[in-house]
Structures are given as C-alpha cells and as structure tokens.
Design an enzyme around this catalytic site. Structure first.
Site, short mmCIF file in Angstrom:
data_model
loop_
_atom_site.label_atom_id
_atom_site.label_comp_id
_atom_site.label_asym_id
_atom_site.label_seq_id
_atom_site.Cartn_x
_atom_site.Cartn_y
_atom_site.Cartn_z
N LYS A 241 -11.63 -31.62 -12.99
CA LYS A 241 -10.21 -31.33 -13.03
C LYS A 241 -9.85 -30.57 -11.75
CE LYS A 241 -8.01 -28.12 -13.95
NZ LYS A 241 -7.24 -27.11 -13.13
N THR A 252 -16.16 -26.07 -6.68
CA THR A 252 -14.82 -26.65 -6.74
C THR A 252 -14.24 -26.44 -8.12
OG1 THR A 252 -13.53 -28.63 -6.37
CG2 THR A 252 -15.59 -28.92 -7.49
N ASN A 459 4.64 -25.34 -8.74
CA ASN A 459 4.14 -23.98 -8.73
C ASN A 459 5.19 -22.94 -9.04
OD1 ASN A 459 1.12 -23.93 -8.01
ND2 ASN A 459 1.99 -25.51 -6.69
N SER A 464 6.10 -21.36 -16.88
CA SER A 464 7.15 -21.56 -17.89
C SER A 464 6.79 -22.70 -18.82
CB SER A 464 8.48 -21.84 -17.20
OG SER A 464 8.41 -23.01 -16.43
#
Length: 464
Positions: A241, A252, A459, A464
């Site tokens: 991911k 990573t 970003n 939210s």
C-alpha cells in the site's frame, strides 16, 4: 338615496384585485427562489459527497486490475471491517504463517517511527523459538504513531490477542498500522474482530488483504513471480500500500512479501537488503518519509523444492527484485493525484552518492513536478534541480534529454532542439528524463510522478 356608481366601484375592486395578485405572485416567486436555492445547495452538497466517496482510480493504474497471485502454501489470509476510521470497507487484515517460517524486514529510519515499527524491529532481533510459526496483523485508518506509551500498549494488546488466538509466541506476531498520525489506536475494535479473522483464514484471500491496508490508495497493489527450484517450483507473491507520504528510507510504505521457498532468515535478510535501495528506496511521490514504513519478507518453506542455494539462489533473488520493483512502480502509479509516471535516469556522475543526489533532487523538485503536470518542457527547472543537489556538476559537460530528444548540451540548449518536440513529448503518460553529468561512471535511476492540484485536495481533506 344616493345612486351607487357600480362602474367606478367595479373598477376600484379590479385594481385592488390586480394588486393583490401581483403581491401574491411576488411572494410566491420569492419563496420559490428560496426553495430553489436550498435545493441547489442540497444538490451541490450531495454531489460533493458522492464525488468524495467515489474516489477515482489513478489513470496510471494497471489496465488489467489486480493480478492473479499464486497461492503460497503455508500462508493464509483474512480481512474484515472493524470501523477504525472507514465505514463499509475492510480495514484490518491478518496473515497466518506456517511453523518454520523465516522472516526478514526493513523499516523506516524516521526518528518518529511508530510503536508498530519499533515492536517489529525488536522482535526480528529476538531468538526464534524452534519450529514457531508467525503472524502479521495490519490496520488502516490510524497509524498509531506518536501516541506515546498508550500506543505501545495498543500494539501489545493487538499482537497479544493474535498470539492467543493462533497459539503463537507473542514474539512472532508482527503488526503494522497506517493512517492518521497522533491519534490513539482504538485497539478494542481490532481485538474484537480477531476471532472472526482467525475463522476466515484461507490461502486464497491475499487480494482482500491488499484491499484492507489501503488508505488514500485508489487500487490494491500485487505482484508475483515463479521460478523453478531443485525439485519443484518456488512461488513469490507480494502486496503493498502507498500513495502519499512516499520517500522511503531503508523501506517503504507497507509491503508484505511471501514465498514458499526454503531459505534461512539470514539469507532472506541479505537478499532484501541488497535490493531495497534500487527498488523501494528509488521512488518518491512527495519527498515525505512515513513514520510507519515497513517491509516484511516471509518464507514458509512449504515448496517441494530444495533449499535455495547456488544458481537457484541467484534466480530467486532476481525474481524477488522483480516483484519488489513492480510493487514500487505501482506505488508511483498511484501517487496522490498523479497523471504522469516519470523515470529519472542519471548517468556519468562522479560517485554513486552524487548520482543519487541529482536523481532525487530532480524527482522531488516541486517546480519540475508541476511543469510535468502542466506538460511544459521547461528544462531550465531540471538545470536548477541539478545545481541545488550538492553533487559535482559541470555546466559544459552535462546533457539533458527527454526520451530520445537531446534538449541541452555543452552548456546551453541543443541548437537542433525544437520546443514543439519537447511539448509533444510531455503529452505522454510515461516520461523519461535523462541527465548525463559527464564526470564519471556512476548512475542512478529513480521514479516519481507529477504534482497536481488533486494532491493538494487529497491532503487538505485527509483527516475529514
């Protein structure tokens, strides 16, 4: 008795009625406008919500979707929705690994690395109980990073619950968390679903595991390879991911690689270390290293093939690197807001360190990345990125190319270069920017993506 002027009275009533109708029409129009505005606002809100929920898949995503990965005997998977942050989607995955499994790993060198990362590092340094199996448990939506002793306790609770459910030593349960930093992990939601996860374990569920670890990713990432060992095939399957906060440092994002090979933990670790710099440490989306970067490589030893050594070891390492490279490239193809896959090739550097400095300086330059997003062949920004890198460079020796197009050499623009050729090249989805420093024989290739307004939107809205 006065005579009534019916005509005048009728005229007055008609005038009054006309005014009344006019007033009512105005009131109705005003009310209708208000209702219309409310409806429009509601519709706009609904559309925005749908757009946010229906996250568009990256235009650079593999056209064939998630690949069919070979089953790794001795590795079973399960995934479930625990409601940690995301609703109506899987956000916890569990991997159970057979007795005798060997494990290697590399991790972020961030000084603010998460409790999960520190716990994994400690466990890999421990002596492995004879014949012990292993497990990996991962959640998305909350990184459990910078959460103090509360975060450490959450790691212990989750890994302890898995250890109990699978009858494993606690030292053999590894965990990862990815998502928002600085918020306590609601570990009770994870421990509550461990029984169901253990009941659902199957060797065929690796794609579900890949989906469960996604955050801002727009597609699950998988890669595989098969080689012929002595006595039978050896399989490698991997998932990853990553989409933003991508500038790895010794590891990573989150990557989990599985093989049925018979190989010692020491040899597994050596192979991983030899190949991480040219794969996962050669990609960048936004120059930000995560607090949670983890790469675990697990070998179950369940293949019919003999122990990996000699020529088979070379073939196995090459296949492992191929899987690592594929996953690394898929992360770039899913870079937040990405529309271009960009390869930066630096040659002729005075040292390997200088080659890396120049390549990463170009790949991480916001000016270069926004020019690429705007399809502007502004090679001056590449010159500036080379100059700020700190690497040795000579104006009159370096060359800059876009694909096969020679853009600049001998201290200035190539006289034969045409701006329209550069502009046409920039229309492609996949680009190669070449820089030859003309000072030595060292080289480095890194991969990046463009920087678009979509990156800012993702970003700005992340929590939210």
């Amino acid at each position: 008795m006065a005579k009534t002027d019916w005509k005048a009275e009728a005229k007055a009533l008609k005038k009054k009625l006309k005014k009344k109708v006019s007033d009512l029409s105005a009131q109705l129009a005003e009310a209708g406008a208000a209702v219309g505005a409310e409806v429009a606002d509601a519709a706009e809100t609904a559309v925005a919500a749908v757009k946010k929920a229906a996250k568009p898949v990256s235009p650079l995503a593999p056209k064939d979707g998630f690949p069919k990965l070979p089953v790794i005997k001795g590795a079973s998977f399960a995934a479930i929705g625990a409601g940690i942050k995301y609703q109506n989607r899987k956000d916890v995955m569990l991997v159970h690994l057979a007795p005798g499994t060997t494990v290697a790993g590399v991790f972020t060198r961030s000084s603010t690395r998460s409790g999960c990362v520190r716990d994994c590092q400690d466990k890999l340094a421990m002596k492995v109980p004879a014949g012990a199996g292993a497990a990996i448990v991962v959640n998305s939506g909350n990184s459990n990073a910078f959460t103090g002793k509360v975060g450490d306790a959450a790691v212990a609770a989750v890994t302890g619950s898995v250890a109990e459910a699978l009858a494993l030593p606690a030292s053999r349960v590894f965990s990862s968390s990815t998502g928002v930093i600085g918020e306590p992990l609601p570990f009770e939601k994870i421990t509550a679903v461990i029984p169901q996860l253990t009941a659902d374990l199957t060797e065929e569920a690796i794609q579900m595991a890949a989906e469960a670890i996604m955050t801002t990713d727009t597609f699950p990432k998988g890669a595989a390879a098969v080689i012929e060992g002595e006595g039978g095939p050896i399989h490698i399957s991997g998932i990853a991911k990553g989409s933003g906060m991508i500038a790895p440092d010794m590891a990573t994002m989150l990557v989990y690689l599985f093989t049925d090979a018979k190989i010692s933990a020491a040899n597994l670790q050596k192979m991983l270390a030899r190949n991480v710099d040219s794969t996962f440490n050669s990609i960048t989306v936004d120059s930000d290293t995560s607090t949670s970067d983890t790469l675990l490589l697990c070998a179950t030893g369940q293949s019919a093939a003999a122990e990996v050594k000699g020529p088979v070891a070379k073939a196995f390492e090459a296949a492992l690197r191929e899987v690592m490279m594929s996953l690394a490239h898929q992360v770039i193809r899913d870079g937040e807001g990405a529309t271009k896959f960009v390869e930066i090739r630096v040659t002729g550097a005075a040292s390997p360190e200088d080659a890396g400095r120049v390549a990463m300086s170009i790949a991480n330059s916001p000016l270069v990345k926004t020019a690429v997003a705007g399809q502007d062949p502004n090679w001056g920004r590449i010159v500036a990125a080379i100059g700020k890198s700190g690497a040795a460079a000579d104006r009159d020796r370096l060359k800059i190319t876009f694909g096969d197009i020679l853009v600049a050499e001998k201290g200035w623009r190539n006289p034969a270069y045409r701006e329209e050729d550069g502009a046409a090249y920039m229309l492609r989805d996949e680009l190669v920017i070449g820089v030859d420093l003309g000072l030595g024989r060292a080289a480095r290739t890194v991969w990046t993506c463009d920087l678009t307004d979509r990156y800012i939107a993702i970003n700005a809205d992340y929590r939210s």
